[in-house]
Design a protein around this motif. Sequence first.
Motif, mmCIF file in Angstrom:
data_model
loop_
_atom_site.group_PDB
_atom_site.id
_atom_site.type_symbol
_atom_site.label_atom_id
_atom_site.label_comp_id
_atom_site.label_asym_id
_atom_site.label_seq_id
_atom_site.Cartn_x
_atom_site.Cartn_y
_atom_site.Cartn_z
ATOM 1 N N LYS A 4 0.837 -1.194 0.000
ATOM 2 C CA LYS A 4 0.000 0.000 0.000
ATOM 3 C C LYS A 4 0.878 1.252 0.000
ATOM 4 O O LYS A 4 0.665 2.169 -0.785
ATOM 5 N N GLU A 32 -5.517 -6.120 -7.956
ATOM 6 C CA GLU A 32 -5.114 -5.745 -6.595
ATOM 7 C C GLU A 32 -4.773 -4.261 -6.516
ATOM 8 O O GLU A 32 -5.144 -3.572 -5.572
ATOM 9 N N LYS A 34 -5.904 -1.847 -8.459
ATOM 10 C CA LYS A 34 -7.157 -1.090 -8.547
ATOM 11 C C LYS A 34 -7.863 -1.050 -7.187
ATOM 12 O O LYS A 34 -8.326 0.009 -6.759
ATOM 13 N N ASP A 35 -7.935 -2.205 -6.535
ATOM 14 C CA ASP A 35 -8.612 -2.279 -5.226
ATOM 15 C C ASP A 35 -7.946 -1.384 -4.197
ATOM 16 O O ASP A 35 -8.610 -0.648 -3.472
ATOM 17 N N ILE A 36 -6.618 -1.486 -4.136
ATOM 18 C CA ILE A 36 -5.892 -0.708 -3.131
ATOM 19 C C ILE A 36 -6.100 0.788 -3.379
ATOM 20 O O ILE A 36 -6.377 1.545 -2.451
ATOM 21 N N LYS A 38 -8.569 2.242 -4.916
ATOM 22 C CA LYS A 38 -9.955 2.602 -4.624
ATOM 23 C C LYS A 38 -10.119 2.809 -3.111
ATOM 24 O O LYS A 38 -10.717 3.792 -2.659
ATOM 25 N N ASN A 39 -9.569 1.883 -2.334
ATOM 26 C CA ASN A 39 -9.648 2.021 -0.873
ATOM 27 C C ASN A 39 -8.977 3.290 -0.383
ATOM 28 O O ASN A 39 -9.510 3.993 0.464
ATOM 29 N N LEU A 40 -7.807 3.552 -0.936
ATOM 30 C CA LEU A 40 -7.067 4.744 -0.508
ATOM 31 C C LEU A 40 -7.843 6.012 -0.838
ATOM 32 O O LEU A 40 -7.810 6.980 -0.083
ATOM 33 N N GLU A 41 -8.553 5.986 -1.951
ATOM 34 C CA GLU A 41 -9.358 7.158 -2.310
ATOM 35 C C GLU A 41 -10.537 7.291 -1.349
ATOM 36 O O GLU A 41 -10.838 8.377 -0.856
ATOM 37 N N GLU A 42 -11.155 6.153 -1.048
ATOM 38 C CA GLU A 42 -12.304 6.194 -0.130
ATOM 39 C C GLU A 42 -11.900 6.648 1.264
ATOM 40 O O GLU A 42 -12.634 7.367 1.938
ATOM 41 N N GLU A 43 -10.727 6.207 1.676
ATOM 42 C CA GLU A 43 -10.252 6.607 3.011
ATOM 43 C C GLU A 43 -9.688 8.022 3.012
ATOM 44 O O GLU A 43 -9.167 8.488 4.019
ATOM 45 N N LYS A 44 -9.744 8.676 1.871
ATOM 46 C CA LYS A 44 -9.205 10.033 1.720
ATOM 47 C C LYS A 44 -7.723 10.114 2.027
ATOM 48 O O LYS A 44 -7.230 11.106 2.564
#
Lengths: 162, 388
Positions: A4, A32, A34-36, A38-44
């Motif tokens: 990450k 993987e 893409k997922d990471i 996406k999560n990082l964007e969601e978590e700001k």
Amino acid sequence: MSKKMDIIELLHENSRLTDKQISIITGLSEDEVKDIIKNLEEEKVLLKYSTLVNWEKTEREVVRALIDVRITPQQGQGFNAIAERIGQYEEVKSVSLISGGYDLSVEVEGKTMKEIAIFVAERLAPIDGVLSTTTHFILKRYKQDGVFFTDGPEDNRLVVTP
Amino acid sequence: MIEDKYISDIVKNIPPSGIRKFFDLVTNSRDIISLGVGEPDFVTPWTIRKEGIDVLDRGTTTYTSNLGLFELRKAISFFLKNHYDLDYNPEREIMITVGASEAIDLALRCLLNNGDEVLVPVPSYVSYAPCIELTRGVPVYVPTEEKNNFIITPADLKSKITNKTKALILPYPNNPTGAIMKKEDLEAIKDIIIEHDLIVISDEIYSELTYDGKHVSIASLPGMKERTILLNGFSKAFAMTGWRLGYIAAEHGFIEAMNKIHQYTTICAPIMAQYAGIKAIYECEEDIEKMRKTYDQRRRFIVNGFREIGFDCFEPKGAFYIFPSIKKTGLTSQEFCERLLKEEKIAVVPGDAFGPGGDGYIRVSYAYSIDKIMKALERIERFAKKIF
């Protein structure tokens, strides 16, 4: 360090890297990656993909100033309320609470020095709780976010060595 | 040239390095992107540079003992134990040299009599054969092949051993191929080495730049320490090429013999570099780790880039080079490199500079930023479209 962190650092260095390129560099699969991300964007954690521009070389005229602001902390809110209020202005590019002789460091952008001076006098200084402002115009940038604006250090290595 | 008649035959007969020839060509060209360099793009970590400055500040500018500062030898002993589980006594079994380059020369001079044969796996670093010849030994090439991952197999080794063979150079992780020899690969040749009573000169200068598991030194195998002269240094792992700091670890008798040559020809490595080396070992593990990781990222990126363009590219597991095949272009390595330089202004090194068996390959260094590699790959792709 985690994969990450690797991805964050790679994008921080070059936000134009594609998911595929990142997957090659890190050894992760493209899904993987893409997922990471996406999560990082969601978590700001990843807020914006921006570009470092040397405006001096463009036709756009830009003046930037660093403004030292002393403020009175407010009951129950400390410095946050005023900092956020200052941050609302479009001209303000960054606001940071800092240690030392004053409280906030505010970076302001305008077309001319006069424009910035007027902004400070008419918008910033009158805000309730602002005790004083000191404006420093940025005359020349040498390095920002780890990148030299001037030529910087050269690669001194010989072109071909064994 | 009138001087010619004074110059010794041995020097006259040594061919100039194939890299040198190419270097001259490159120096006359402009706006080149070079992927031809054999040294890190990182600057020496600050802690180490600072120690160099402090040493000068303190006015420490003397010779050291011939073997080198004891504190540094102790640090190296600790490093070898810590990283490769090797036991070397810092008082008797370690000496400091001016880069691993001097170490190669010392090891060969300490071992060779006139006509002794030394096995040199190829492709490999350019210095071995000339240094053997300067010592009046005879280099015997052991070609390694891509289908064997560029390692020496027991069969390769056996086929080249004669009753004059005295030593084997073991250059892994390898420059230019990026090949490594894993523990099982080393075990496979160990018995032959012992049976034929050979000494191994193990050049492990790229040991810290290993990307597939941890580096294993042949000296760590049972029965091998006593017949191994281990060479290493600070240039690649710590990005300290210009400091010229290397070392040798070997049995006391070998160290004593090599120190005899070293004391008369060199005296000692520069004291500033030696002090800086102590700092490097004790305080820069994190820096090594960071650099290794960056190289590893670039390695994956550049291998993929060459393969996508259409090159057959061996997957390197160590050092910072890739060694793609250019055989299907029908060009020789020299032709390929000269045209790539002229037509797209990219400098890489022709594979035949690294000995027989290197033709049909090019050495491409990834001691460059991903950005630079990306730009270079675009040009290489444009070139490839013309010739494939």
